[in-house]
Write a protein that holds these residues in place. Structure first.
Motif, PDB file in Angstrom:
ATOM      1  N   VAL A 188       2.879   6.037  -2.962  1.00 30.42           N
ATOM      2  CA  VAL A 188       3.990   6.814  -3.521  1.00 30.42           C
ATOM      3  C   VAL A 188       3.782   7.035  -5.017  1.00 30.42           C
ATOM      4  O   VAL A 188       3.965   8.141  -5.531  1.00 30.42           O
ATOM      5  N   LEU A 189       3.399   5.969  -5.732  1.00 27.87           N
ATOM      6  CA  LEU A 189       3.159   6.085  -7.168  1.00 27.87           C
ATOM      7  C   LEU A 189       1.998   7.038  -7.449  1.00 27.87           C
ATOM      8  O   LEU A 189       2.047   7.844  -8.388  1.00 27.87           O
ATOM      9  N   ARG A 190       0.972   6.955  -6.624  1.00 31.32           N
ATOM     10  CA  ARG A 190      -0.183   7.831  -6.782  1.00 31.32           C
ATOM     11  C   ARG A 190       0.206   9.292  -6.570  1.00 31.32           C
ATOM     12  O   ARG A 190      -0.186  10.174  -7.345  1.00 31.32           O
ATOM     13  N   GLU A 191       0.994   9.547  -5.533  1.00 33.61           N
ATOM     14  CA  GLU A 191       1.425  10.910  -5.238  1.00 33.61           C
ATOM     15  C   GLU A 191       2.318  11.444  -6.362  1.00 33.61           C
ATOM     16  O   GLU A 191       2.209  12.611  -6.754  1.00 33.61           O
ATOM     17  N   ARG A 192       3.182  10.582  -6.882  1.00 39.60           N
ATOM     18  CA  ARG A 192       4.060  10.988  -7.980  1.00 39.60           C
ATOM     19  C   ARG A 192       3.241  11.360  -9.209  1.00 39.60           C
ATOM     20  O   ARG A 192       3.518  12.347  -9.894  1.00 39.60           O
ATOM     21  N   LEU A 202       0.813  -1.218   0.000  1.00 39.18           N
ATOM     22  CA  LEU A 202       0.000   0.000   0.000  1.00 39.18           C
ATOM     23  C   LEU A 202       0.843   1.262   0.000  1.00 39.18           C
ATOM     24  O   LEU A 202       0.486   2.259  -0.635  1.00 39.18           O
ATOM     25  N   ASP A 203       1.982   1.231   0.691  1.00 43.41           N
ATOM     26  CA  ASP A 203       2.866   2.398   0.726  1.00 43.41           C
ATOM     27  C   ASP A 203       3.426   2.697  -0.658  1.00 43.41           C
ATOM     28  O   ASP A 203       3.499   3.853  -1.085  1.00 43.41           O
TER      29      ASP A 203
END
Length: 211
Positions: A41-45, A36-37
């Motif tokens: 991170v990918l989503r935020e990027r 999930l982390d």
């Protein structure tokens, strides 16, 4: 002999298919390992990338990108090429060939918001016409970082007649790297002209170019 050739072709096809399959399997395996982390991170990027692109689009629009506009002074030309990293400038006169170019550039301006599309009447901009050696009309100057990197002169590179398509002109501008274009051009490469600095008031050896 024919059977042997067929066998070689089949082996090559199978080899390519296997390589593609292995690549897909690796990508799936990598995704399955994400926790999930990692996903966050990918989503935020991705969100940051979208935000930066939105900011770029907003800035481009504020500079007049997205429209094909006429400018009426050489001073405006210099202001525009300083403000925008990529500029397509049509040097024109009131005739049919130039109107054909107008039609296509009007379409492309809306499709390629990353680039500023403008036109200026060559006969009313003698300094620019002389400095950039504009002789044949229509001439499209492809400008990056305030320097003319390439030209599309007349219709020679577009099939030699006025019935070329918007896609053909788009490919040519893409080859000149003045628009974001991922396709492959079917046109023959042209000789790249000498770069000329067009920053207003700047001193350059290019000023002494002569034909």
């Amino acid at each position: 002999m024919e059977n042997r050739v067929q066998e070689i072709i089949e082996q090559q096809v199978l080899s390519v298919a296997k390589a593609v399959e292995e690549k897909i399997d690796d990508e799936i395996a990598a995704l399955e390992k994400l926790d999930l982390d990692d996903i966050e991170v990918l989503r935020e990027r991705r969100l940051q990338q979208m935000k930066k692109m939105a900011e770029k689009r907003s800035r481009w629009i504020s500079l007049g990108h997205g429209e094909y506009s006429e400018i009426f002074s050489e001073k405006d030309f210099f202001s525009i090429v300083k403000a925008s990293d990529r500029v397509v400038c049509h040097f024109y006169r009131e005739n049919w060939p130039c109107k054909v170019v107008d039609k296509h550039l009007g379409i492309l301006a809306k499709q390629h918001i990353e680039t500023r599309f403008i036109k200026i009447q060559a006969e009313k901009s003698p300094f620019l016409a002389e400095k950039l050696k504009i002789v044949v009309l229509p001439t499209i100057a492809l400008i990056k970082n305030a320097k003319v990197e390439d030209y599309v002169v007349g219709f020679d590179e577009l099939g030699g007649s006025d019935d070329f398509s918007t896609e053909e002109l788009e490919e040519r501008l893409g080859k000149g790297e003045v628009i974001f274009f991922e396709g492959e051009s079917s046109l023959k490469p042209s000789k790249k002209p000498q770069t000329r600095n067009v920053r207003h008031g700047s001193k350059s050896n290019d000023d002494s170019d002569s034909e």
